[in-house]
Design a protein around this motif. Structure first.
Motif, mmCIF file in Angstrom:
data_model
loop_
_atom_site.group_PDB
_atom_site.id
_atom_site.type_symbol
_atom_site.label_atom_id
_atom_site.label_comp_id
_atom_site.label_asym_id
_atom_site.label_seq_id
_atom_site.Cartn_x
_atom_site.Cartn_y
_atom_site.Cartn_z
ATOM 1 N N VAL A 1 -0.648 -2.232 6.261
ATOM 2 C CA VAL A 1 -1.319 -1.113 7.499
ATOM 3 C C VAL A 1 -1.494 0.208 7.952
ATOM 4 O O VAL A 1 -1.737 0.392 7.724
ATOM 5 N N PHE A 2 0.490 0.828 8.263
ATOM 6 C CA PHE A 2 0.259 1.907 8.156
ATOM 7 C C PHE A 2 -0.354 3.075 7.625
ATOM 8 O O PHE A 2 -1.146 4.052 7.331
ATOM 9 N N PHE A 3 -0.194 2.886 5.892
ATOM 10 C CA PHE A 3 -1.180 3.028 4.469
ATOM 11 C C PHE A 3 -2.545 2.940 5.129
ATOM 12 O O PHE A 3 -3.253 3.737 5.477
ATOM 13 N N PHE A 4 -3.725 1.806 5.164
ATOM 14 C CA PHE A 4 -4.563 2.182 5.485
ATOM 15 C C PHE A 4 -4.873 2.494 7.120
ATOM 16 O O PHE A 4 -5.502 3.173 6.653
ATOM 17 N N PHE A 5 -4.618 2.831 7.921
ATOM 18 C CA PHE A 5 -4.416 3.376 8.862
ATOM 19 C C PHE A 5 -4.035 4.727 8.821
ATOM 20 O O PHE A 5 -5.494 5.554 9.089
ATOM 21 N N ALA A 6 -3.211 5.314 7.570
ATOM 22 C CA ALA A 6 -3.301 6.284 7.359
ATOM 23 C C ALA A 6 -5.096 6.956 6.518
ATOM 24 O O ALA A 6 -5.098 7.947 6.815
ATOM 25 N N ALA B 1 -7.114 10.850 -0.222
ATOM 26 C CA ALA B 1 -6.718 10.192 1.483
ATOM 27 C C ALA B 1 -7.055 8.259 1.429
ATOM 28 O O ALA B 1 -6.005 7.672 1.444
ATOM 29 N N LEU B 2 -8.190 8.117 0.705
ATOM 30 C CA LEU B 2 -8.609 6.743 0.215
ATOM 31 C C LEU B 2 -7.483 6.113 -0.359
ATOM 32 O O LEU B 2 -7.377 5.054 -0.466
#
Lengths: 511, 97, 315, 109
Positions: B17-22, B39-40
């Protein structure tokens, strides 16, 4: 918990299988035309349509003999889980009318839509015959389906068959008319669907007969009635939602205009009748009926006045359709009024349906007549019609007969229809509708008169026709117009077919 | 044992989830197409992978686990292709003026 | 429970926000993209409403094919975009439209709040009769047994729509191939994907069709997958759309409906009614209908996306 | 407030929003998009009706769930036809609106 009314489950009646055949035959035709392709499409249509006429005649005969609604349980499942096909008097009459008009249109269009020699398949003829079958199938589905969702699918079919008929000729304005027609049709069906969703949410069934016993005056039912009615009115092109109709109907080839104007708008009108008289008679207030008829009255006046000002014959006929659609909606307050007075509402219902049939036959004849005039003169400017009377006598006679049917001269179907509606209006004391009908009739006779007079003028100068129309095409048009003109003789029939299977007058209506 | 697995799920999905957020922040904040793509793709693929890894111990059958891994691989494939196409269009169009 | 409601609340807000953006954003291309996102979010909503079949359909058709259609169209209409924007109605019509939309929404909201409790449902009736079909998926039982006529008519709807789209063919291209000729780098990434993905897609589609009898899935979802694989191969330039005059193509398009009709009519002597299945044979017959329909649906959907023929058939 | 009601209200708003878009968008393509919003709102309402009818271990009434699938496919067909019409009209006239003929007439709805 699921409080369905205590009624006996329906069973398939004698002759019920006829409904399946009538429903499926046109679809089989479409599939066959598409697969075989090319010039076979016309052969398929010429084979299927007479067969369909025989089937619908058989349905009428069966309904008259048994004096009850024909029913078929599809898959053997009874509602509310399953879906039934039903044909009461209303359906039977509409099925027959559709088959008759399609046969006339097919005979009329036979030469027009021929695959050119040396081509395996050409777009215009191939699509015309396929779409004719497609239109027929969707109409039959509308007349036979007993379930609101099946009817939604049928309505979409009707739109998908009608829109391409409008733009069979590749012109920017027909494409634009078709696009607008499609947008109205889509809006109409999505609103209709929304109403059906609300009804299912409130009553747990989509079957028309079951709903009739369940619907109560409460928010969901009112909202559903309003949404479905508005949706259907957009598809029927009732004023003020009529703007898509004239360009769409006038821009199509004559045979397609005939089908669109005579039949396509009747499909959604038929559903309005079903909805108001069969699904939710208990919750439709008299004021709602008056409102609907007020739109009808406005349609009659506006449509006729605009028709009078048209310069082109096809546009005139298309605007006349706008007006004639208005007449159809006068039946609702009259039927409600009769029911409120504890009288049978037969005159209003029969009158309304007869008006639909009468207009269908007359208008198909008039559009096809206009097509012949266009083919002969190379234009359809009303101002330059002189000489048509000599070149196309039968067509002009057909136009006059069709026109008188619209005006409502005896013994035309339109006369009987208006007579029934007028007497219902007088019985219920709704004199204002009488005024509307009389004024509308005068306006209609004015433009029919103008066209006929212009066409009767003879010209001495060498007015060479662009094309000589074969006599048999004129004969088809004349036959259809005569049918419309003689429809009033239906009053002499021993049974009122329309009333077969209708609920008893006092069961419906107001409490 | 089951508590250990629970801990693994929480950690892995949390990291995903953190990576998604980032990745989402990067998508919104980075200046041009190529950096946004960067980024994506990086963050989303890693994010989804971690989520899948975190959920793996909780599936009922090996088949269901296989399906999860297939989902991850298909997303990798699709996003790799899509980013490559977008990047090509972006390169052809040149840097924004 | 409250956590779930919180999640659903966030989902609803997100759906509405994307929907508002789709309606109001100036650039039509962006609106098309917005609609794709909206379709996927909506599929989540369907999962939350315990309608996984509908979720799959929404994701595949609403989020997938509709968006492809829209995005392709906006690209082609780019040129007229600025002129069209100038025709945006003034504040008064916008206000009236907002009033119309607002009052309809408010009315509907009231009706939703007033829906009867407990809700009427046909679930018990379906549960009572589903055993006769031998199916485990109640939605498939409704689609192919109890309300088979709707599904039959829907197959006809697809054919009607394709006929209508083909009617728009310019006369000189009649019988030709739909869509432009896609020229892409044969060694590029897209071509690579288009070689790699279809075999997987076909396996998944067959799986989705097969489990559709008992689990969420079925011919529409499977057909859409196949259509997507075919479209991918076409757009990557690996294959061309077939000319619409081909007999085999017409045959494939109608095959599903023909099989459906044939089995339906066979039910008249064998099971006592049109669209009824003989006892004990319901499931295999339904699977047969679904398999045939899947192919027809796949071809029809893909051709609907490609549109009317735009070039002659060069052999 | 429970879950079905929440999505029901969402569906109601989507219908209203779509109708607004249908009226105000000058481009036919945007009208088609708005029509799809209305349609999905209607289907969502139907899904809510289905969810409310959950019984006997079924997560929802399967009848409306099945009808929604049919509805989604029908709406897609309609969209495909409408888009094809818009593109054809554009190829023929270069126009991207219904405006010329609309000038003296009120918009749809």
């Amino acid at each position: 918990m699921n409080a369905l009314p205590a009624m006996l489950p329906e069973t398939t009646t004698a002759g019920g299988f006829l409904l399946v055949l009538t429903l499926i035959l046109p679809f089989v035709g479409v599939l066959a035309a598409l697969t075989l392709g090319g010039r076979h499409a016309r052969r398929v249509a010429m084979l299927a349509i007479p067969l369909g006429l025989v089937l619908s005649l058989a349905i009428v005969v069966e309904a008259v003999q048994t004096e009850r609604t024909l029913v078929y349980l599809l898959g053997g499942w009874a509602p509310p889980l399953g879906i039934v096909l039903r044909a009461d008097g209303l359906s039977a009459v509409m099925l027959l009318t559709t088959a008759v008009i399609l046969l006339a249109v097919a005979l009329f269009a036979h030469a027009d839509f021929d695959t050119p020699p040396g081509t395996r398949e050409a777009r215009r003829p191939f699509m015309f015959w396929t779409l004719l079958l497609a239109m027929w199938g969707s109409l039959n589905a509308v007349f036979l389906a007993g379930d609101l969702f099946t009817l939604y699918v049928a309505l979409e079919l009707l739109g998908f068959a009608g829109v391409p008929l409008v733009c069979l000729d590749e012109r920017a304005e027909t494409l634009q008319a078709a696009l607008r027609y499609l947008l109205f049709a889509l809006l109409g069906s999505v609103l209709y669907m929304l109403g059906a969703v609300l009804l299912y949410g409130a009553y747990g069934t989509l079957d028309i007969a079951l709903l009739a016993g369940l619907v109560r005056p409460e928010p969901a039912a009112f909202a559903a009635a309003a949404l479905m009615t508005v949706g259907l009115l957009a598809k029927t092109a009732l004023f003020p939602l009529h703007l898509w109709l004239p360009p769409a109907h006038a821009g199509a080839p004559a045979a397609a205009s005939a089908v669109l104007s005579a039949l396509a708008v009747k499909g959604s009108f038929f559903l309005v009748i079903r909805l108001w008289l069969d699904v939710m008679p208990g919750i439709i207030t008299p004021a709602a009926g008056q409102l609907l008829a007020a739109f009808g009255a406005a349609a009659i006046l506006v449509g006729n006045v605009v028709a009078l000002r048209q310069k082109r014959l096809k546009m005139l006929i298309a605007y006349s359709t706008v007006a004639q659609i208005g007449y159809l909606f006068l039946m609702f307050p009259l039927a409600a009024g009769l029911s409120a007075m504890q009288l049978p509402n037969d005159p209003a219902v029969t009158g309304g349906l007869l008006q639909a049939v009468s207009h269908a036959t007359a208008k198909a004849a008039m559009f096809m007549g206009a097509g012949l005039i266009y083919a002969t003169l190379g234009h359809d400017r009303i101002a330059d019609l002189a000489g048509v009377g000599r070149q196309l006598p039968m067509t002009l006679l057909a136009f006059a007969l069709g026109g008188s049917a619209l005006v409502g001269l005896p013994p035309a179907g339109g006369f009987l229809a208006k007579w029934l509606l007028l007497s219902a209006a007088l019985t219920t004391g709704q004199w204002w509708w009488v005024v509307v009908m009389v004024v509308g009739g005068l306006l209609t006779s004015a433009y029919v008169f103008i066209v006929v007079m212009r066409a009767l003028v003879t010209v001495d100068a060498g007015n060479t026709p662009k094309m000589v129309v074969p006599r048999h095409r004129e004969a088809v048009v004349l036959a259809l117009a005569s049918l419309s003109f003689l429809l009033g003789l239906a009053a002499l029939l021993p049974v009122d077919i329309v009333q077969i299977g209708r609920p008893q007058p006092f069961a419906a209506g107001l409490p | 044992m089951s508590q250990l697995l629970d801990l693994w799920t929480v950690l892995a999905v949390g990291a995903g989830v953190f990576f998604f957020f980032a990745g989402t922040v990067g998508l919104l904040r980075f200046p041009d197409t190529l950096t946004r793509l960067h980024a994506l793709t990086k963050a989303d693929n890693l994010g989804l992978g971690l989520v899948v890894l975190g959920l793996l111990p909780r599936v009922g059958s090996p088949l269901a686990g296989l399906k999860l891994i297939c989902v991850w691989l298909l997303v990798l494939l699709a996003s790799a292709t899509a980013s490559q196409l977008i990047a090509r269009v972006a390169r052809r169009a040149g840097p924004p003026a | 429970m409250n956590l779930a409601l919180l999640f659903d609340g966030m989902l609803v807000v997100l759906i509405l926000a994307v929907a508002v953006w789709t309606v109001t954003v100036r650039d039509s291309f962006a609106a098309g993209i917005g609609y794709a996102v909206y379709g996927l979010l909506l599929a989540l909503a369907w999962v939350r409403l315990a309608a996984v079949d509908a979720a799959l359909t929404e994701a595949a058709i609403g989020g997938g094919l509709t968006s492809v259609l829209m995005i392709r169209a906006t690209v082609r209409l780019r040129a007229g975009e600025a002129a069209a924007r100038a025709a945006t109605p003034g504040p008064l019509p916008r206000l009236l439209a907002a009033l119309l939309g607002g009052s309809v929404a408010a009315g509907l909201a009231l009706v939703v709040l007033a829906l009867p409790d407990p809700a009427p449902t046909l679930a018990p009736q379906v549960a009572e009769h589903i055993a006769t079909t031998g199916l485990g998926n109640a939605v498939t039982a409704v689609l192919l047994s109890f309300r088979a006529i709707d599904t039959l008519l829907e197959a006809v709807v697809l054919i009607y729509a394709l006929i209508a789209v083909w009617t728009l063919t310019p006369d000189r291209f009649w019988g030709g191939r739909p869509g432009p000729k896609y020229e892409t780098d044969p060694n590029g990434m897209l071509a690579y994907l288009a070689r790699l993905l279809p075999p997987i897609g076909i396996v998944v589609a067959v799986y989705v069709l097969w489990v559709g009898a008992d689990l969420p899935g079925g011919k529409f979802q499977a057909g859409t997958l196949l259509a997507a694989m075919w479209l991918l191969a076409i757009m990557a330039g690996l294959t061309e759309a077939p000319p619409i005059s081909r007999r085999w193509l017409r045959g494939v398009l109608v095959a599903g409906t023909v099989v459906f009709l044939a089995i339906g009519f066979a039910g008249v002597p064998l099971a006592g009614a049109f669209l009824a299945y003989p006892e004990g044979f319901a499931k295999p017959l339904i699977v047969a209908i679904e398999a045939a329909s899947m192919l027809s649906i796949a071809f029809t959907l893909a051709l609907l996306v490609l549109g009317p023929p735009e070039r002659r058939d060069q052999a | 407030m429970n879950v079905p009601t929440l999505f029901g209200l969402c569906g109601a708003v989507l219908v209203g929003l779509g109708l607004y878009g249908l009226v105000v968008s000058p481009q036919p393509l945007r009208k088609i998009l708005a029509f799809n919003l209305v349609g999905s709102g209607v289907f969502l309402l139907f899904g809510v009706v289905a969810r409310r009818g959950a019984a006997l271990g079924m997560g929802g009434d399967p009848v409306p769930q099945a009808l929604v699938i049919t509805g989604i496919v029908v709406a897609f067909s309609a969209t495909a036809l409408a888009v094809a019409l818009v593109l054809r009209l554009h190829d023929m006239t270069g126009a991207a609106t219904l405006a010329p003929a609309d000038a003296d007439e009120p918009p749809v709805a």
